[in-house]
Design a protein around this motif. Structure first.
Motif, PDB file in Angstrom:
ATOM      1  N   UNK A 106       0.826  -1.203   0.000  1.00 38.41           N
ATOM      2  CA  UNK A 106       0.000   0.000   0.000  1.00 38.41           C
ATOM      3  C   UNK A 106       0.865   1.260   0.000  1.00 38.41           C
ATOM      4  N   UNK A 107       1.837   1.309   0.922  1.00 41.37           N
ATOM      5  CA  UNK A 107       2.659   2.508   1.105  1.00 41.37           C
ATOM      6  C   UNK A 107       3.890   2.485   0.207  1.00 41.37           C
ATOM      7  N   UNK A 108       4.327   3.661  -0.219  1.00 40.86           N
ATOM      8  CA  UNK A 108       5.576   3.761  -0.982  1.00 40.86           C
ATOM      9  C   UNK A 108       6.756   3.284  -0.145  1.00 40.86           C
ATOM     10  N   UNK A 109       6.760   3.616   1.151  1.00 35.81           N
ATOM     11  CA  UNK A 109       7.869   3.273   2.033  1.00 35.81           C
ATOM     12  C   UNK A 109       8.068   1.780   2.219  1.00 35.81           C
ATOM     13  N   UNK A 110       7.025   0.983   2.010  1.00 40.12           N
ATOM     14  CA  UNK A 110       7.163  -0.476   2.076  1.00 40.12           C
ATOM     15  C   UNK A 110       7.286  -1.073   0.674  1.00 40.12           C
ATOM     16  N   UNK A 111       6.640  -0.455  -0.288  1.00 41.56           N
ATOM     17  CA  UNK A 111       6.653  -0.972  -1.659  1.00 41.56           C
ATOM     18  C   UNK A 111       8.050  -0.927  -2.266  1.00 41.56           C
ATOM     19  N   UNK A 112       8.758   0.176  -2.058  1.00 40.18           N
ATOM     20  CA  UNK A 112      10.065   0.359  -2.711  1.00 40.18           C
ATOM     21  C   UNK A 112      11.095  -0.671  -2.231  1.00 40.18           C
ATOM     22  N   UNK A 113      11.325  -0.842  -0.914  1.00 44.45           N
ATOM     23  CA  UNK A 113      12.301  -1.861  -0.506  1.00 44.45           C
ATOM     24  C   UNK A 113      11.864  -3.287  -0.854  1.00 44.45           C
ATOM     25  N   UNK A 114      10.557  -3.556  -0.787  1.00 45.92           N
ATOM     26  CA  UNK A 114      10.060  -4.902  -1.108  1.00 45.92           C
ATOM     27  C   UNK A 114      10.241  -5.224  -2.588  1.00 45.92           C
ATOM     28  N   UNK A 115      10.190  -4.192  -3.432  1.00 47.14           N
ATOM     29  CA  UNK A 115      10.235  -4.418  -4.883  1.00 47.14           C
ATOM     30  C   UNK A 115      11.531  -5.104  -5.331  1.00 47.14           C
ATOM     31  N   UNK A 116      12.627  -4.855  -4.627  1.00 49.31           N
ATOM     32  CA  UNK A 116      13.902  -5.500  -4.990  1.00 49.31           C
ATOM     33  C   UNK A 116      13.841  -7.001  -4.712  1.00 49.31           C
ATOM     34  N   UNK A 127       1.612  -2.539  -7.625  1.00 51.61           N
ATOM     35  CA  UNK A 127       1.129  -1.767  -6.472  1.00 51.61           C
ATOM     36  C   UNK A 127      -0.135  -1.018  -6.877  1.00 51.61           C
ATOM     37  N   UNK A 128      -1.170  -1.096  -6.038  1.00 51.13           N
ATOM     38  CA  UNK A 128      -2.411  -0.393  -6.326  1.00 51.13           C
ATOM     39  C   UNK A 128      -2.443   1.018  -5.763  1.00 51.13           C
ATOM     40  N   UNK A 129      -1.385   1.413  -5.024  1.00 51.17           N
ATOM     41  CA  UNK A 129      -1.495   2.685  -4.308  1.00 51.17           C
ATOM     42  C   UNK A 129      -0.183   3.388  -3.996  1.00 51.17           C
ATOM     43  N   UNK A 130       0.977   2.757  -4.234  1.00 58.47           N
ATOM     44  CA  UNK A 130       2.259   3.416  -3.969  1.00 58.47           C
ATOM     45  C   UNK A 130       2.514   4.453  -5.059  1.00 58.47           C
ATOM     46  N   UNK A 131       2.737   5.696  -4.661  1.00 56.32           N
ATOM     47  CA  UNK A 131       2.801   6.792  -5.635  1.00 56.32           C
ATOM     48  C   UNK A 131       4.177   7.439  -5.785  1.00 56.32           C
ATOM     49  N   UNK A 132       5.152   7.087  -4.928  1.00 56.37           N
ATOM     50  CA  UNK A 132       6.476   7.701  -5.038  1.00 56.37           C
ATOM     51  C   UNK A 132       7.122   7.314  -6.376  1.00 56.37           C
ATOM     52  N   UNK A 133       7.578   8.288  -7.167  1.00 57.35           N
ATOM     53  CA  UNK A 133       8.157   7.997  -8.485  1.00 57.35           C
ATOM     54  C   UNK A 133       9.321   7.010  -8.453  1.00 57.35           C
ATOM     55  N   UNK A 134      10.069   6.971  -7.325  1.00 57.02           N
ATOM     56  CA  UNK A 134      11.255   6.110  -7.235  1.00 57.02           C
ATOM     57  C   UNK A 134      10.918   4.630  -7.457  1.00 57.02           C
ATOM     58  N   UNK A 135       9.706   4.232  -7.121  1.00 56.64           N
ATOM     59  CA  UNK A 135       9.303   2.827  -7.237  1.00 56.64           C
ATOM     60  C   UNK A 135       9.537   2.289  -8.650  1.00 56.64           C
ATOM     61  N   UNK A 136       9.144   3.057  -9.649  1.00 54.25           N
ATOM     62  CA  UNK A 136       9.287   2.592 -11.030  1.00 54.25           C
ATOM     63  C   UNK A 136      10.525   3.159 -11.726  1.00 54.25           C
ATOM     64  N   UNK A 137      11.374   3.818 -10.968  1.00 57.02           N
ATOM     65  CA  UNK A 137      12.596   4.384 -11.562  1.00 57.02           C
ATOM     66  C   UNK A 137      13.828   3.543 -11.249  1.00 57.02           C
ATOM     67  N   UNK A 138      13.610   2.363 -10.670  1.00 56.52           N
ATOM     68  CA  UNK A 138      14.735   1.506 -10.284  1.00 56.52           C
ATOM     69  C   UNK A 138      15.198   0.579 -11.411  1.00 56.52           C
ATOM     70  N   UNK A 139      14.450   0.560 -12.496  1.00 52.72           N
ATOM     71  CA  UNK A 139      14.802  -0.299 -13.620  1.00 52.72           C
ATOM     72  C   UNK A 139      14.347  -1.732 -13.460  1.00 52.72           C
ATOM     73  N   UNK A 140      13.395  -1.979 -12.525  1.00 55.49           N
ATOM     74  CA  UNK A 140      12.871  -3.330 -12.318  1.00 55.49           C
ATOM     75  C   UNK A 140      11.737  -3.595 -13.312  1.00 55.49           C
TER      76      UNK A 140
END
Length: 383
Positions: A106-116, A127-140
């Motif tokens: 749900x949260x960007x703060x949990x979505x980003x580290x979990x994404x790796x 993610x249905x709700x994480x909005x921080x741009x960094x999430x999709x800027x990691x190249x995953x």
């Protein structure tokens, strides 16, 4: 008589063989969901989880066949408590359980580290709700989102503050989470892009578990703001609004999707004046989808005896999109259906879902809301 007694176990063996063959034709597909089911925003986490459960139940009731086998979907729901460390532990647990895909967090703060963790395991994540741009800027290549990001959300709110609300003196508070800090930064950019004599007169910081804001609000009051923007969640925004009223701060209150819930009015009590709050949801349906969204909300209410808070429809769509990619690939294997997910074009409850090269939704919409009489009211849908 002897002949019959010999035939009974033989018939049983044949029936057992048929049953075994039938069950062999059914495959279990595990879909993980992660959100905060405990803590201050558990009401939002449960809303998300229920959206996933609704989709899974519908798919199983309808019956889905993939790769020539009937599929039984199972939801593996984990609680991350909106905490990054708990979030990565939940992610690893789902990887170890060999899930076929993950909806969350749900949260960007949990979505980003979990994404790796999901990326390293080759498991698609929406993610249905994480909005921080960094999430999709990691190249995953495994990371997707079905809502607009903070660049769109915060920027739109910043421009709205200047152009529509005619704000001149703006105070900004954020809760230092990846989401809160990110949306506040984008809001400031949006304000500055419009000029109009608007000035950021104060910047203050809190945390996502705080309940006492008297010190930062007193500092803000001395700057005489006409608008206060808060980057954070509704569980903090509600008490903040109460304390603003107690201190005599009669400013407009703005925030992103984190505060834009059905429950904000209850959390704020009688401290929220009609039209005082303006917030944006990182999603929203245009005229053509309104009937579908209304039907979804009614079905959700009937099933769970609860109103949609914010993102249940986006979670529902995320599950459906993932399964649609499996159907197109004729496989539930992550490596095989991931390419189909990357090029998906799906008409969902929340609108058309297609992803760009980064995994962001194309043409993401935003919905601006205010509150009157304790009820959330739509102001506009924009892109």
């Amino acid at each position: 008589m002897q002949f019959k007694t010999k035939m009974i176990p033989l018939a049983g063996a044949i029936a057992f063989a048929f049953a075994g063959a039938a069950s062999a034709q059914e495959q279990v597909v595990k879909i993980g969901h992660v959100g905060p089911i405990s803590g201050a925003i558990a009401h939002l986490g449960k809303d998300n989880e229920n959206g996933a459960r609704m989709a899974i139940d519908e798919l199983n009731a309808k019956g889905v066949t993939i790769g020539g086998k009937k599929v039984k979907f199972e939801l593996l729901a984990e609680d991350d408590g909106a905490d990054p460390k708990q979030g990565t532990a939940a992610a690893q647990k789902l990887v170890d359980a060999k899930v076929n895909g993950v909806i969350g967090h749900l949260n960007s703060g949990t979505t980003i580290p979990a994404s790796k963790i999901y990326h390293d395991a080759g498991i698609p994540q929406i993610s249905p709700s994480a909005t921080n741009p960094k999430y999709t800027q990691q190249g995953f290549k495994s990371a997707f989102r079905v809502v607009a990001n903070d660049g769109q959300l915060g920027g739109t709110l910043g421009r709205y503050a200047v152009q529509i609300n005619k704000a001149k003196r703006i105070a900004v508070i954020d809760d230092r989470t990846a989401y809160g800090q990110g949306v506040a930064e984008e809001f400031i950019k949006g304000v500055k892009s419009k000029g109009g004599g608007a000035e950021i007169v104060a910047q203050q910081y809190t945390n996502d578990k705080a309940t006492d804001f008297n010190a930062i609000l007193t500092a803000i009051k001395s700057k005489n703001p006409d608008t206060v923007f808060f980057g954070g969640m509704d569980a903090v925004a509600g008490p903040m609004l109460r304390q603003m009223k107690a201190l005599g701060i009669n400013a407009k209150f703005m925030g992103g999707d984190g505060i834009c819930s059905e429950g904000l009015a209850k959390l704020a009590g009688d401290s929220m004046a009609d039209g005082q709050v303006v917030c944006a949801e990182a999603g929203g349906v245009e005229e053509a989808q309104k009937k579908g969204m209304e039907d979804f909300r009614a079905a959700f209410k009937k099933k769970f005896n609860a109103d949609v808070q914010i993102y249940a429809p986006y979670v529902y769509d995320a599950v459906m999109v993932m399964v649609e990619a499996m159907k197109k690939a004729n496989s539930v294997e992550p490596a095989k259906y991931l390419p189909e997910l990357q090029k998906i074009n799906y008409k969902g409850v929340t609108g058309n879902i297609a992803f760009d090269a980064k995994g962001d939704i194309k043409d993401g919409t935003l919905t601006l809301y205010t509150y009157k009489g304790g009820q959330r009211q739509q102001l506009a849908v924009t892109k």
